[in-house]
Structures are given as structure tokens and as C-alpha cells.
Design a protein around this motif. Structure first.
Motif, PDB file in Angstrom:
ATOM      1  N   ASN A 114      42.156  35.095  33.776  1.00 52.73           N
ATOM      2  CA  ASN A 114      41.374  36.014  32.940  1.00 52.73           C
ATOM      3  C   ASN A 114      39.952  35.517  32.742  1.00 52.73           C
ATOM      4  O   ASN A 114      38.993  36.299  32.835  1.00 52.73           O
ATOM      5  N   ARG A 115      39.805  34.226  32.468  1.00 52.12           N
ATOM      6  CA  ARG A 115      38.462  33.675  32.240  1.00 52.12           C
ATOM      7  C   ARG A 115      37.599  33.831  33.483  1.00 52.12           C
ATOM      8  O   ARG A 115      36.415  34.185  33.390  1.00 52.12           O
ATOM      9  N   ALA A 116      38.152  33.578  34.657  1.00 48.70           N
ATOM     10  CA  ALA A 116      37.383  33.708  35.900  1.00 48.70           C
ATOM     11  C   ALA A 116      36.866  35.137  36.069  1.00 48.70           C
ATOM     12  O   ALA A 116      35.685  35.349  36.367  1.00 48.70           O
ATOM     13  N   TYR A 117      37.731  36.116  35.845  1.00 49.77           N
ATOM     14  CA  TYR A 117      37.295  37.511  35.977  1.00 49.77           C
ATOM     15  C   TYR A 117      36.284  37.884  34.893  1.00 49.77           C
ATOM     16  O   TYR A 117      35.311  38.595  35.158  1.00 49.77           O
ATOM     17  N   GLU A 118      36.498  37.390  33.678  1.00 46.84           N
ATOM     18  CA  GLU A 118      35.558  37.680  32.591  1.00 46.84           C
ATOM     19  C   GLU A 118      34.174  37.103  32.869  1.00 46.84           C
ATOM     20  O   GLU A 118      33.162  37.680  32.466  1.00 46.84           O
ATOM     21  N   LEU A 119      34.128  35.981  33.585  1.00 51.94           N
ATOM     22  CA  LEU A 119      32.845  35.359  33.923  1.00 51.94           C
ATOM     23  C   LEU A 119      32.202  35.970  35.160  1.00 51.94           C
ATOM     24  O   LEU A 119      31.087  35.606  35.517  1.00 51.94           O
ATOM     25  N   GLY A 120      32.910  36.888  35.827  1.00 53.50           N
ATOM     26  CA  GLY A 120      32.305  37.603  36.950  1.00 53.50           C
ATOM     27  C   GLY A 120      32.867  37.305  38.321  1.00 53.50           C
ATOM     28  O   GLY A 120      32.275  37.721  39.326  1.00 53.50           O
ATOM     29  N   ALA A 121      33.986  36.596  38.417  1.00 52.77           N
ATOM     30  CA  ALA A 121      34.580  36.343  39.736  1.00 52.77           C
ATOM     31  C   ALA A 121      34.914  37.675  40.408  1.00 52.77           C
ATOM     32  O   ALA A 121      35.333  38.621  39.754  1.00 52.77           O
ATOM     33  N   ASN A 122      34.726  37.732  41.718  1.00 53.89           N
ATOM     34  CA  ASN A 122      35.064  38.931  42.474  1.00 53.89           C
ATOM     35  C   ASN A 122      36.531  38.933  42.890  1.00 53.89           C
ATOM     36  O   ASN A 122      37.088  39.990  43.157  1.00 53.89           O
ATOM     37  N   ALA A 123      37.132  37.748  42.930  1.00 52.46           N
ATOM     38  CA  ALA A 123      38.558  37.628  43.235  1.00 52.46           C
ATOM     39  C   ALA A 123      39.032  36.266  42.764  1.00 52.46           C
ATOM     40  O   ALA A 123      38.252  35.311  42.695  1.00 52.46           O
ATOM     41  N   TYR A 124      40.317  36.203  42.432  1.00 58.61           N
ATOM     42  CA  TYR A 124      40.955  34.940  42.046  1.00 58.61           C
ATOM     43  C   TYR A 124      42.233  34.859  42.867  1.00 58.61           C
ATOM     44  O   TYR A 124      43.089  35.736  42.780  1.00 58.61           O
ATOM     45  N   MET A 125      42.343  33.818  43.658  1.00 56.84           N
ATOM     46  CA  MET A 125      43.507  33.658  44.515  1.00 56.84           C
ATOM     47  C   MET A 125      44.174  32.330  44.210  1.00 56.84           C
ATOM     48  O   MET A 125      43.499  31.301  44.143  1.00 56.84           O
ATOM     49  N   VAL A 126      45.486  32.382  43.992  1.00 53.64           N
ATOM     50  CA  VAL A 126      46.244  31.167  43.707  1.00 53.64           C
ATOM     51  C   VAL A 126      46.567  30.494  45.036  1.00 53.64           C
ATOM     52  O   VAL A 126      47.137  31.113  45.943  1.00 53.64           O
ATOM     53  N   LYS A 127      46.168  29.232  45.129  1.00 57.72           N
ATOM     54  CA  LYS A 127      46.363  28.470  46.354  1.00 57.72           C
ATOM     55  C   LYS A 127      47.825  28.087  46.503  1.00 57.72           C
ATOM     56  O   LYS A 127      48.396  27.442  45.629  1.00 57.72           O
ATOM     57  N   PRO A 128      48.461  28.488  47.606  1.00 58.52           N
ATOM     58  CA  PRO A 128      49.859  28.111  47.821  1.00 58.52           C
ATOM     59  C   PRO A 128      49.986  26.613  48.089  1.00 58.52           C
ATOM     60  O   PRO A 128      49.014  25.948  48.416  1.00 58.52           O
ATOM     61  N   VAL A 129      51.194  26.106  47.963  1.00 49.93           N
ATOM     62  CA  VAL A 129      51.461  24.687  48.197  1.00 49.93           C
ATOM     63  C   VAL A 129      51.606  24.412  49.697  1.00 49.93           C
ATOM     64  O   VAL A 129      51.162  23.388  50.194  1.00 49.93           O
TER      65      VAL A 129
END
Length: 137
Positions: A94-109
Motif C-alpha cells: 500500500n505504501r509503495a502505491y501511495e507514494l506513486g509506484a507504477n507496479a509492485y511485484m513480490v519477488k518469488p523465492v
């Protein structure tokens, strides 16, 4: 395997023509974006057409770089920024999007899944998306 290696490999496989610039921490990222110090030559160190970064970086977090870039006057706020992080914490997302990120991707293991993720980012953001103008008019 190191993420920088995988991003470089994804750029090479996708035949992305833009040069790939790598910085090692958040403070260096801000200096690059400002065009200061060793990054003063914009011919050699042009503004990026895409930024891919983690939120966990030394000296200045990805959140701080994101907030600085997206609230900076001028063309920096138009640069697409993709966050790739191992954090699945909804507060981080949420914080990343609120700060203006265009995408947030969770890095797989898994290594192969990480490689596929960087190839997908490179294909979509590097080749398919229309890019904003970054030169000051």
C-alpha cells in the motif's frame, strides 16, 4: 543468483536497446536521478525510461527514493517505477502505491520464477508500454 545479473539477462534476451544502468543503493539512485557527481554527464547517464528497485536498499530506502522521484518537480515524476520486493506485507504494498509506484511485484523465492518475473517486467515495461517524454521542454 543475483538480481542484477537476472535483470541484465532479461534486457539482453528481450533485445532492449536502452542502456541498463545499475546503482547499488538508494543514495546513489538519487544522485543518478539528480545528475550529480559522477552522473553529471547526461549523455553517458541519461534519465531512465524505467526504474526497477527494491524497497530494502542501503543508505536510502526504496520508499525514500520513490517518494523523492514522484514528488520532484519536472520529468522525474513521469518515470515508471516498478518495485520488486520479497515483502508481501500489505502495508509495504500500500505504501509503495501511495507514494506513486507504477507496479509492485513480490519477488518469488525460486530462481527460475525470479528470472521469469524480470523477463515479464522487461517485456511489458521495457518494450510494450508507451513511454512518457523525459526531456525538459
Amino acid at each position: 543468483m543475483n538480481d542484477i545479473f537476472l535483470v541484465k539477462r532479461a534486457f539482453k534476451l528481450a533485445r532492449v536497446k536502452n542502456p541498463l544502468q545499475v546503482v547499488t543503493d538508494g543514495q546513489e539512485a538519487v544522485l543518478y536521478l539528480k545528475g550529480e557527481g559522477k552522473y553529471a554527464d547526461r549523455e553517458m547517464f541519461p534519465l531512465p525510461k524505467l526504474m526497477v528497485m527494491d524497497i530494502k536498499m542501503p543508505r536510502c530506502s526504496g520508499f525514500e527514493v520513490l517518494e523523492w522521484a514522484k514528488h520532484h518537480p519536472g520529468p522525474l515524476k513521469r518515470i515508471p517505477i516498478v518495485i520488486v520486493s520479497s515483502s508481501e506485507d500489505p502495508a509495504d504494498i500500500n505504501r509503495a502505491y501511495e507514494l506513486g509506484a507504477n507496479a509492485y511485484m513480490v519477488k518469488p523465492v525460486d530462481y527460475k520464477a525470479v528470472e521469469h518475473l524480470f523477463q515479464a517486467i522487461t517485456q511489458y515495461w521495457g518494450l510494450e508500454c508507451a513511454k512518457p517524454e523525459l526531456e525538459v521542454a
